[in-house]
Design a protein around this motif. Structure first.
Motif, PDB file in Angstrom:
ATOM      1  N   ASN A  65       0.820  -1.213   0.000  1.00  0.00           N
ATOM      2  CA  ASN A  65       0.000   0.000   0.000  1.00  0.00           C
ATOM      3  C   ASN A  65       0.852   1.260   0.000  1.00  0.00           C
ATOM      4  OD1 ASN A  65      -2.700  -0.885  -0.142  1.00  0.00           O
ATOM      5  ND2 ASN A  65      -2.678  -1.486   2.024  1.00  0.00           N
ATOM      6  N   VAL A  66       1.928   1.260   0.799  1.00  0.00           N
ATOM      7  CA  VAL A  66       2.819   2.429   0.847  1.00  0.00           C
ATOM      8  C   VAL A  66       3.453   2.677  -0.519  1.00  0.00           C
ATOM      9  CG1 VAL A  66       4.947   3.348   1.846  1.00  0.00           C
ATOM     10  CG2 VAL A  66       3.286   2.205   3.317  1.00  0.00           C
ATOM     11  N   LEU A  67       3.970   1.606  -1.132  1.00  0.00           N
ATOM     12  CA  LEU A  67       4.587   1.738  -2.452  1.00  0.00           C
ATOM     13  C   LEU A  67       3.561   2.186  -3.488  1.00  0.00           C
ATOM     14  CD1 LEU A  67       6.857  -1.445  -2.501  1.00  0.00           C
ATOM     15  CD2 LEU A  67       7.601   0.920  -2.340  1.00  0.00           C
ATOM     16  N   LEU A  68       2.367   1.610  -3.426  1.00  0.00           N
ATOM     17  CA  LEU A  68       1.328   1.939  -4.397  1.00  0.00           C
ATOM     18  C   LEU A  68       0.934   3.402  -4.294  1.00  0.00           C
ATOM     19  CD1 LEU A  68      -0.564   0.746  -6.578  1.00  0.00           C
ATOM     20  CD2 LEU A  68      -2.246   0.362  -4.762  1.00  0.00           C
ATOM     21  N   GLN A  69       0.766   3.911  -3.078  1.00  0.00           N
ATOM     22  CA  GLN A  69       0.381   5.305  -2.894  1.00  0.00           C
ATOM     23  C   GLN A  69       1.475   6.246  -3.377  1.00  0.00           C
ATOM     24  OE1 GLN A  69      -2.491   6.472  -2.199  1.00  0.00           O
ATOM     25  NE2 GLN A  69      -3.431   4.493  -1.761  1.00  0.00           N
ATOM     26  N   GLN A  70       2.736   5.896  -3.093  1.00  0.00           N
ATOM     27  CA  GLN A  70       3.840   6.726  -3.542  1.00  0.00           C
ATOM     28  C   GLN A  70       3.905   6.789  -5.065  1.00  0.00           C
ATOM     29  OE1 GLN A  70       6.054   8.575  -1.714  1.00  0.00           O
ATOM     30  NE2 GLN A  70       6.804   9.320  -3.680  1.00  0.00           N
ATOM     31  N   CYS A  71       3.773   5.630  -5.691  1.00  0.00           N
ATOM     32  CA  CYS A  71       3.833   5.575  -7.144  1.00  0.00           C
ATOM     33  C   CYS A  71       2.602   6.218  -7.776  1.00  0.00           C
ATOM     34  CB  CYS A  71       3.966   4.126  -7.612  1.00  0.00           C
ATOM     35  SG  CYS A  71       5.494   3.318  -7.076  1.00  0.00           S
ATOM     36  N   ALA A  72       1.445   6.045  -7.144  1.00  0.00           N
ATOM     37  CA  ALA A  72       0.224   6.666  -7.666  1.00  0.00           C
ATOM     38  C   ALA A  72       0.347   8.180  -7.655  1.00  0.00           C
ATOM     39  CB  ALA A  72      -0.984   6.209  -6.850  1.00  0.00           C
ATOM     40  N   THR A  73       0.955   8.713  -6.591  1.00  0.00           N
ATOM     41  CA  THR A  73       1.168  10.165  -6.516  1.00  0.00           C
ATOM     42  C   THR A  73       2.068  10.640  -7.648  1.00  0.00           C
ATOM     43  OG1 THR A  73       0.923  10.100  -4.107  1.00  0.00           O
ATOM     44  CG2 THR A  73       2.009  12.039  -5.052  1.00  0.00           C
ATOM     45  N   ASP A  74       3.138   9.892  -7.931  1.00  0.00           N
ATOM     46  CA  ASP A  74       4.044  10.251  -9.022  1.00  0.00           C
ATOM     47  C   ASP A  74       3.330  10.226 -10.368  1.00  0.00           C
ATOM     48  OD1 ASP A  74       6.072  10.512  -7.227  1.00  0.00           O
ATOM     49  OD2 ASP A  74       6.913   8.518  -7.550  1.00  0.00           O
ATOM     50  N   CYS A  75       2.352   9.342 -10.505  1.00  0.00           N
ATOM     51  CA  CYS A  75       1.612   9.232 -11.772  1.00  0.00           C
ATOM     52  C   CYS A  75       0.397  10.142 -11.808  1.00  0.00           C
ATOM     53  CB  CYS A  75       1.164   7.783 -11.991  1.00  0.00           C
ATOM     54  SG  CYS A  75       2.520   6.621 -12.213  1.00  0.00           S
ATOM     55  N   GLY A  76       0.121  10.851 -10.699  1.00  0.00           N
ATOM     56  CA  GLY A  76      -1.033  11.732 -10.662  1.00  0.00           C
ATOM     57  C   GLY A  76      -2.348  11.002 -10.517  1.00  0.00           C
ATOM     58  N   LEU A  77      -2.336   9.792  -9.911  1.00  0.00           N
ATOM     59  CA  LEU A  77      -3.545   8.994  -9.750  1.00  0.00           C
ATOM     60  C   LEU A  77      -3.965   8.958  -8.284  1.00  0.00           C
ATOM     61  CD1 LEU A  77      -2.585   5.970 -12.017  1.00  0.00           C
ATOM     62  CD2 LEU A  77      -4.015   7.918 -12.631  1.00  0.00           C
ATOM     63  N   MET A  78      -5.231   8.574  -8.067  1.00  0.00           N
ATOM     64  CA  MET A  78      -5.729   8.359  -6.713  1.00  0.00           C
ATOM     65  C   MET A  78      -6.206   6.915  -6.604  1.00  0.00           C
ATOM     66  SD  MET A  78      -7.749  11.840  -5.620  1.00  0.00           S
ATOM     67  CE  MET A  78      -7.964  11.170  -3.977  1.00  0.00           C
ATOM     68  N   VAL A  79      -5.555   6.139  -5.723  1.00  0.00           N
ATOM     69  CA  VAL A  79      -5.862   4.724  -5.563  1.00  0.00           C
ATOM     70  C   VAL A  79      -6.138   4.449  -4.092  1.00  0.00           C
ATOM     71  CG1 VAL A  79      -5.020   2.368  -5.869  1.00  0.00           C
ATOM     72  CG2 VAL A  79      -4.381   4.136  -7.516  1.00  0.00           C
ATOM     73  N   LYS A  80      -7.244   3.771  -3.804  1.00  0.00           N
ATOM     74  CA  LYS A  80      -7.566   3.414  -2.430  1.00  0.00           C
ATOM     75  C   LYS A  80      -6.659   2.285  -1.946  1.00  0.00           C
ATOM     76  CE  LYS A  80     -12.486   4.655  -2.759  1.00  0.00           C
ATOM     77  NZ  LYS A  80     -13.873   4.136  -2.623  1.00  0.00           N
ATOM     78  N   ASN A  81      -6.380   2.280  -0.647  1.00  0.00           N
ATOM     79  CA  ASN A  81      -5.578   1.206  -0.067  1.00  0.00           C
ATOM     80  C   ASN A  81      -6.317  -0.135  -0.161  1.00  0.00           C
ATOM     81  OD1 ASN A  81      -3.358   2.723   0.617  1.00  0.00           O
ATOM     82  ND2 ASN A  81      -4.042   3.151   2.696  1.00  0.00           N
TER      83      ASN A  81
END
Length: 605
Positions: A65-81
């Motif tokens: 979840n931590v990695l996904l949120q960090q990468c989602a931020t870099d891609c400009g996306l919003m992803v729920k945990n």
């Protein structure tokens, strides 16, 4: 593997990469050692194993979840945990989207660094590429080259496009100073004042500028030495050759398609004897030395239409011009039918300026001979033109001190006093040269509230992305494509890409972000519409007078009281008339009432 056995990625990246892959393989083999369908059986055999398995799963999910949120931020996306295995199974597509975005960005960056682009990619990424053909012969292939590594990646001064940080002037040493540089400060947060404001405003011009003299004919274009300057040694040699000259002609070639603020690619400088073409991409951090001549009030710097050149000189190199003669202003004062440099070249030198390379990509190295000749022609004849114009101004002056020349110099000084400042983006009002209001006025596109909200959001996204990537707004998302997105308002990546043909690189990389931005803008417009249905009505202020009596006398206070009344949607007052409501209910009941029962007849009554 023990931490001390892991190679340092900075010192030995290959070894670190090998150890990482080895660890991943070991972890994957361990995870696959027990078939998934048998986990329940083994959990029932050993309670501690079940507990360890749950703990490892929770830890892995947390890290994921931590990695996904960090990468989602870099891609400009919003992803729920992901909360459990069901979330992972049902919404794994979101993780795939994030990975796709990261891979797309990595691929783009590698292409940029290596300078390697496929021809089909080039056609997509550079929709403004055109060709120039003359007499059925292709003179020059591309205005925008597809194989140029971005020069700003090698600049020693880091590019900062943020509108929140003021421009930091680059001048550190001030030759020919009447006011010391360290005394020019400001108390606010804006950029520092013009370092040569006092010197320009209090300049004493050489007397020769106000004396009619025989124009000095330029040397033949083909026999005048052309000096290409791209090293510090060449620059120092050029500066020695500038000594003793009373006038120099200057011009610049600029690039702003693959950069947000733009940058100067070339400087042309001519004396009466030589033409110099300076590679400003190579010597960007060394050209401040030219202030020794540019800031010297005894040397006339001749430019044509210098508004932009003055800004570019100080922004890129920290160069400032004292004693500027802009040949544009004599064309206005003398009432010429045209005011371009091409007109002056034709009128005074019988030289036809070849403008087909005017919009060429000046980042190209090495420069083709045709582009070099075009560049030097802008300054080669300019000092002779200056002689002719100055004589005409003196001859038509109505005073002995050459009032028309002084008017020209005064207007030139106003140009030289310009100070570069970054453009600030105002998302609320849309004001400014790069604001959405300016574009909206020009396009005159009819929009409903949702489309207007999407337009503002996309315009803001484009500006933010252009600053972040150091690209021009028209490279990130051309205006016509922005309007196509506003018209259709797609909310998924495929719809976004379908609106942009050919699809620009940064749009393709951020298609999911753009779709989400459009979706949010549409939702915000709907919410704003609902709020508008319940508005506040401001009642005209009425005056209230209050009198307070004390032991020392009375004090009268008069104030205006502003009343705010909530304006609600129109409602039929009859809905709150209880007698009317009771009557309506009685009438309805009588209509529905039955006098006889199907089973019992009329015996109930």
């Amino acid at each position: 593997m023990a931490s001390q056995d892991i190679p340092d990625p900075i010192k030995d990246f290959t070894g670190y990469q090998g150890s990482l892959f080895k660890s991943l393989l070991a972890a994957t083999a361990a995870a696959n050692s027990i078939p998934t369908e048998e986990w329940g059986f083994y959990r029932s055999l050993d309670r501690q194993f079940a507990k360890d398995l749950d703990q490892a799963g929770a830890s892995a999910l947390s890290i994921g979840n931590v990695l996904l949120q960090q990468c989602a931020t870099d891609c400009g996306l919003m992803v729920k945990n992901f909360g459990d295995v069901d979330d992972v199974v049902e919404r794994y597509g979101a993780a795939i989207d994030v990975c796709d975005g990261l891979l797309e960005k990595a691929d783009h960056c590698l292409d940029e660094i290596s300078g390697k682009f496929k021809q089909e990619d080039f056609k997509q990424d550079n929709p403004e590429v055109t060709q120039i053909a003359t007499k059925d012969k292709l003179e020059y292939k591309f205005l925008h080259a597809n194989n140029v590594v971005r020069p700003q990646m090698k600049f020693k001064d880091t590019v900062n496009n943020s509108g929140l940080v003021p421009f930091e002037r680059k001048i550190k040493y001030k030759p020919h100073a009447l006011v010391p540089l360290d005394s020019i400060v400001t108390d606010d947060d804006k950029s520092l004042p013009h370092p040569y404001e006092y010197e320009i405003s209090h300049i004493e011009y050489p007397k020769t500028m106000f004396t009619v003299a025989e124009p000095e004919m330029y040397k033949p274009f083909d026999t005048t030495p052309l000096n290409w300057v791209d090293t510090e040694e060449g620059l120092l040699d050029m500066m020695k050759r500038l000594e003793g000259h009373e006038e120099i002609a200057v011009d610049l070639e600029h690039h702003n398609y693959r950069s947000y603020q733009g940058f100067t690619c070339l400087m042309q400088l001519s004396t009466r004897d030589d033409d110099f073409v300076i590679d400003t991409l190579q010597l960007r951090d060394k050209l401040w030395m030219l202030n020794e001549y540019f800031a010297n009030p005894e040397i006339v710097k001749v430019l044509h239409g210098a508004d932009s050149d003055i800004i570019w000189l100080q922004r890129d190199f920290g160069l400032y011009i004292v004693n500027l003669f802009d040949t544009y202003f004599p064309t206005k004062i003398l009432d010429f039918p045209h005011h371009s440099l091409a007109y002056l070249l034709k009128t005074y030198c019988s030289f036809d300026a070849d403008k087909k390379y005017q919009l060429a990509d000046w980042r190209i190295r090495p420069l083709p001979e045709e582009m070099l000749n075009y560049a030097r022609s802008d300054t080669h004849f300019l000092l002779y033109i200056y002689d002719r114009l100055r004589n005409e101004l003196l001859e038509k002056s109505t005073s002995e001190d050459g009032n028309l020349v002084r008017i020209c110099l005064q207007r030139s000084n106003e140009v030289a006093l310009q100070k570069y400042e970054k453009d600030v983006y105002d998302a609320e009002s849309g004001l400014g040269p790069g604001g959405w209001k300016n574009m909206l006025t020009k396009w005159k596109y009819t929009m409903n509230p949702q489309q207007l909200s999407v337009f503002k959001a996309l315009h803001h996204w484009r500006d933010h992305t252009a600053r972040d990537e150091d690209e021009s707004c028209r490279y990130v998302l051309p205006n016509h494509m922005l309007m196509a997105l506003v018209e259709r308002m797609p909310v998924d990546s495929s719809g976004v890409i379908g609106c942009c043909n050919p699809c620009p690189t940064l749009v393709r990389m951020n298609a999911q972000t753009i779709g989400y931005t459009i979706q949010q803008a549409k939702m915000n417009a709907l919410m704003a519409g609902k709020e508008d249905s319940v508005m506040e009505e401001v009642v005209p202020a009425k005056t209230e007078t209050t009198t307070i009596t004390s032991n020392n006398g009375s004090v009268t206070t008069t104030m205006k009281v502003q009343q705010v009344r909530r304006k609600v949607p129109d409602i039929d007052p009859s809905l709150f008339d209880l007698k009317k409501v009771k009557k309506m209910r009685t009438e309805t009941a009588e209509k529905l009432e039955k006098k006889e029962s199907t089973l019992f007849g009329s015996c109930l009554y």
